[in-house]
Scaffold this active site. Structure first.
Site, mmCIF file in Angstrom:
data_model
loop_
_atom_site.group_PDB
_atom_site.id
_atom_site.type_symbol
_atom_site.label_atom_id
_atom_site.label_comp_id
_atom_site.label_asym_id
_atom_site.label_seq_id
_atom_site.Cartn_x
_atom_site.Cartn_y
_atom_site.Cartn_z
ATOM 1 N N GLU A 34 0.890 -1.233 -0.020
ATOM 2 C CA GLU A 34 0.170 0.193 0.035
ATOM 3 C C GLU A 34 0.806 1.261 -0.043
ATOM 4 O OE1 GLU A 34 -3.758 0.936 2.868
ATOM 5 O OE2 GLU A 34 -2.748 -0.910 3.003
ATOM 6 N N TYR A 35 2.049 1.298 0.689
ATOM 7 C CA TYR A 35 3.009 2.139 0.786
ATOM 8 C C TYR A 35 3.425 2.641 -0.594
ATOM 9 C CZ TYR A 35 6.924 5.143 2.669
ATOM 10 O OH TYR A 35 7.668 6.120 3.012
ATOM 11 N N LYS A 114 17.009 -9.772 0.740
ATOM 12 C CA LYS A 114 16.594 -8.282 1.480
ATOM 13 C C LYS A 114 15.864 -9.012 2.608
ATOM 14 C CE LYS A 114 14.347 -4.216 0.625
ATOM 15 N NZ LYS A 114 13.385 -4.011 1.697
ATOM 16 N N ARG A 135 16.640 2.782 12.834
ATOM 17 C CA ARG A 135 17.128 3.772 11.949
ATOM 18 C C ARG A 135 16.332 5.222 11.923
ATOM 19 N NH1 ARG A 135 15.720 2.371 5.575
ATOM 20 N NH2 ARG A 135 14.405 4.177 5.085
ATOM 21 N N LYS A 280 24.184 -5.159 -4.875
ATOM 22 C CA LYS A 280 24.958 -3.945 -4.469
ATOM 23 C C LYS A 280 26.248 -3.720 -5.172
ATOM 24 C CE LYS A 280 23.757 -4.347 0.448
ATOM 25 N NZ LYS A 280 24.037 -4.657 1.763
ATOM 26 N N CYS A 398 -34.027 -14.522 0.145
ATOM 27 C CA CYS A 398 -32.976 -15.316 -0.388
ATOM 28 C C CYS A 398 -32.873 -15.034 -1.540
ATOM 29 C CB CYS A 398 -33.337 -16.715 -0.121
ATOM 30 S SG CYS A 398 -32.324 -17.805 -1.406
ATOM 31 N N CYS A 401 -34.541 -18.071 -3.895
ATOM 32 C CA CYS A 401 -35.979 -18.439 -3.906
ATOM 33 C C CYS A 401 -36.675 -17.369 -3.340
ATOM 34 C CB CYS A 401 -35.665 -19.819 -3.273
ATOM 35 S SG CYS A 401 -35.694 -19.634 -1.527
ATOM 36 N N CYS A 422 -35.630 -24.193 -2.229
ATOM 37 C CA CYS A 422 -34.790 -23.228 -2.637
ATOM 38 C C CYS A 422 -34.028 -23.875 -3.734
ATOM 39 C CB CYS A 422 -33.769 -22.625 -1.666
ATOM 40 S SG CYS A 422 -32.545 -21.510 -2.218
HETATM 41 S S1 IVH Z 1 21.973 -2.269 2.485
HETATM 42 C C1 IVH Z 1 22.005 0.668 0.688
HETATM 43 N N1 IVH Z 1 21.423 -4.989 2.585
HETATM 44 O O1 IVH Z 1 16.269 -2.645 3.499
HETATM 45 C C2 IVH Z 1 22.731 0.414 1.933
HETATM 46 N N2 IVH Z 1 19.772 -3.342 3.337
HETATM 47 O O2 IVH Z 1 15.085 0.257 2.194
HETATM 48 C C3 IVH Z 1 21.697 0.243 3.090
HETATM 49 N N3 IVH Z 1 17.567 -4.459 4.056
HETATM 50 O O3 IVH Z 1 15.719 -0.472 5.660
HETATM 51 C C4 IVH Z 1 21.087 -0.918 3.402
HETATM 52 N N4 IVH Z 1 18.127 -6.483 3.783
HETATM 53 O O4 IVH Z 1 17.420 -2.056 6.622
HETATM 54 C C5 IVH Z 1 20.866 -3.648 2.835
HETATM 55 N N5 IVH Z 1 20.893 -7.088 2.727
HETATM 56 C C6 IVH Z 1 20.409 -6.018 2.788
HETATM 57 C C7 IVH Z 1 19.158 -5.479 3.441
HETATM 58 C C8 IVH Z 1 18.953 -4.396 3.548
HETATM 59 C C9 IVH Z 1 17.280 -5.649 4.166
HETATM 60 C C10 IVH Z 1 16.572 -3.099 4.375
HETATM 61 C C11 IVH Z 1 17.470 -2.026 5.048
HETATM 62 C C12 IVH Z 1 16.907 -0.750 4.737
HETATM 63 C C13 IVH Z 1 15.748 -1.335 3.607
HETATM 64 C C14 IVH Z 1 16.125 -0.549 2.438
#
Ligand code: IVH
Length: 577
Positions: A34-35, A114, A135, A280, A398, A401, A422
């Protein structure tokens, strides 16, 4: 004020409020999906009117009021986020962009799951855990040291004989609710982890609930130097800092998609909730060159898994009448596709559920479908409701029926009183009667049954056994060959019917397969069951008073009795043993 300006203001206000609830209160009221949708809409509007973009917009910066933190700490460097993508083509675009910028043929990417939890930063001073911070707004977070030190996998001290310890080390990672320790592993995982983390004092039972994986670190005092993210993470393992075993490096987007697919397949087996992978750039030098905005790091991207949630609108609500007369409201939806399945309707279960979720016709709703489970409306997106919303009525007649409806005792069910008059109830009974665990006549499918009933060819269960080829070929789509086959199946079905299957076939309220077996074992033949009294029925282990009464009432009903007696008479000739 123009309409678009008003809309932009409205969404910004809303997202800021959501951010406040999420980052400060740790009590989010909307799902990630939703966000994301609201952010997407805001980006779209801002792209149409770039003159309205301000640095305070939530598309540029997370505005969180951190005054509410009991004990706050400034981050040494801001804790930022990264952009999300959902498609392979977007990953190729990302890779192309990076290779163009650096004018190289290949870039090494470090890929990680993630993790869906709460972001935490932990500072170690001379090897000792000094504090842990959430955070917050990315710049100021809440001090959660007292709870973090209770998480088993987080070392309180990183002293180690083999390698040098930096005098100042800040690690960042995700605290998550360990899956398997609790029943809720849905999208509210993060909410729960945040909730547990915020408790003023964790008790013993909470301590085993949380896990932690570190995903980045900053050696603030420069005793240790690393050129690559991957190597730094591997080094942290020597300090017993938990690093996900799935962290891997790739250069080819084809290998990244393979990693992504693999993680998606493994998803349900992992002990943490994951909603995608993070890609990354491995080289710190390249990361630094790409840099940041107010909100994101440009050197990383989240490649999210397909969501099991979608947003749609309710076109209408229809009412389905079941075999026992229970009326179920069903929402007709504007079609959505969730993980490969087209969805046009979702059961609303009962009228209590409608009230609980506060659902109206024309509402925007979130539909969730996890695995192969039937789709479910989980939430109304209330801020999208407008004047065309129509209240869902509880029908007093209903819809099939026209008999009056009534609520059962605890008001959980609305029932049509028409019984077998019914046509909906009768149709469902016939479907049940011919099903595999009952009389078993596979050729009589749902559509054919409906047509036979609406054409008045069958009006009670006995009529099924008087069906003839001429009756069947009257129905559209039934030829001689098929008609012959169905008649043959009907004749075959009569030959050997288990007593338990026969009892089950009658569709007595509350009498499923198991109860039917219990009854068949106790009574041995159908005639004894027919004349049984409630006292005897209740004495059977596994049969409650409610079901006993249903059974007794069923055979007291003259019409039912006539049908059952005729079915087992020589005239029809069901052979029950
Ligand atoms: S790195 C980019 N690595 O995802 C540098 N974040 O919106 C900082 N998160 O709240 C983050 N798994 O807490 C990184 N393997 C991962 C991650 C990760 C989850 C979370 C992080 C942040 C959000 C990004």
């Amino acid at each position: 004020m123009s309409k678009i300006k008003r809309r932009i203001r409205g969404i910004r206000k809303l997202i800021n409020y959501w951010n406040y609830l999420y980052y400060v209160k740790n009590k989010p009221i909307v799902s990630d999906y939703e966000y994301d949708q609201a952010i997407k809409e805001l980006i779209l509007l801002e792209n149409r009117r770039p003159d309205l973009i301000i640095s305070e917009s939530p598309t540029q910066k997370i505005n969180v009021n951190v005054k509410n933190f009991k004990n706050s700490i400034h981050h040494i460097s801001p804790m930022l986020s990264f952009n999300s993508i959902y498609k392979y083509n977007d990953l190729i675009d990302f890779d192309n962009k990076i290779r163009n910028i650096f004018k190289v043929n290949r870039v090494v990417y470090c890929c990680e799951p993630k993790i869906d939890g709460v972001a935490i930063s932990i500072l170690y001073k001379n090897g000792k855990l000094k504090y842990a911070v959430t955070r917050g707004n990315g710049y100021i977070g809440e001090n959660v040291t007292n709870n973090i030190i209770n998480i088993n996998s987080i070392p309180l001290s990183i002293e180690n004989n083999i390698t040098k310890i930096p005098s100042l080390l800040e690690i960042r990672g995700e605290v998550f609710l360990i899956r398997g320790n609790n029943k809720s592993n849905l999208s509210n995982e993060r909410n729960n982890a945040a909730g547990v983390l915020r408790k003023s004092n964790l008790d013993v039972s909470d301590k085993n609930l949380l896990g932690f994986y570190c995903y980045s670190a900053d050696v603030i005092s420069k005793e240790l130097l690393f050129d690559y993210h991957y190597n730094l993470l591997q080094h942290l393992k020597l300090y017993k800092i938990p690093i996900s075993k799935y962290v891997s490096c790739f250069t080819d987007t084809k290998d990244i998609i393979e990693f992504y697919n693999d993680m998606y397949k493994k998803k349900s087996l992992l002990n943490f909730n994951t909603d995608g992978i993070v890609v990354k750039i491995n080289s710190f030098a390249m990361q630094k060159k790409l840099g940041v905005t107010n909100k994101i790091h440009k050197w990383a991207i989240a490649y999210k898994f397909p969501s099991h949630e979608k947003i749609t609108t309710i076109k209408n609500v229809i009412y389905q009448v079941g075999r026992t007369g229970v009326i179920t409201p069903v929402a007709k939806l504007n079609m959505i596709n969730i993980a490969g399945a087209n969805i046009t309707s979702a059961s609303l279960h009962n009228f209590n559920e409608i009230e609980k979720l506060n659902i109206m016709i024309n509402d925007t709703v979130i539909v969730s479908r996890i695995g192969d489970v039937i789709p479910k409306i989980t939430k109304v997106v209330l801020y999208k409701r407008n004047s065309n919303a129509i209240k869902i009525k509880i029908p007093n007649k209903c819809p099939v029926c026209n008999s009056v409806t009534k609520h059962n005792l605890n008001k959980t069910k609305l029932v049509c009183t028409g019984k077998l008059n019914c046509s909906a109830q009768f149709t469902e009974l016939v479907k049940h009667f011919v099903s595999k665990d009952a009389i078993n006549i596979p050729g009589l499918g749902s559509k054919l049954i409906s047509k036979l009933i609406s054409n008045n060819i069958i009006s009670n269960l006995i009529d099924i056994f008087y069906l003839q080829e001429v009756d069947l070929i009257k129905i559209n789509g039934i030829n001689h060959k098929l008609a012959k086959k169905i008649i043959y199946e009907i004749e075959e079905s009569k030959k050997n019917i288990n007593l338990s299957n026969f009892i089950y076939s009658l569709g007595i309220n509350g009498v499923g397969i198991v109860t039917s077996i219990l009854l068949s074992k106790f009574y041995k033949n159908i005639n004894s069951l027919i004349v049984s009294d409630i006292k005897t029925l209740i004495r059977i282990k596994g049969i409650g008073s409610k079901t006993a009464k249903n059974i007794y009432d069923f055979f007291k009903d003259k019409n039912n009795l006539f049908i059952v007696k005729t079915l087992i008479s020589k005239k029809v000739g069901l052979n029950i043993f």
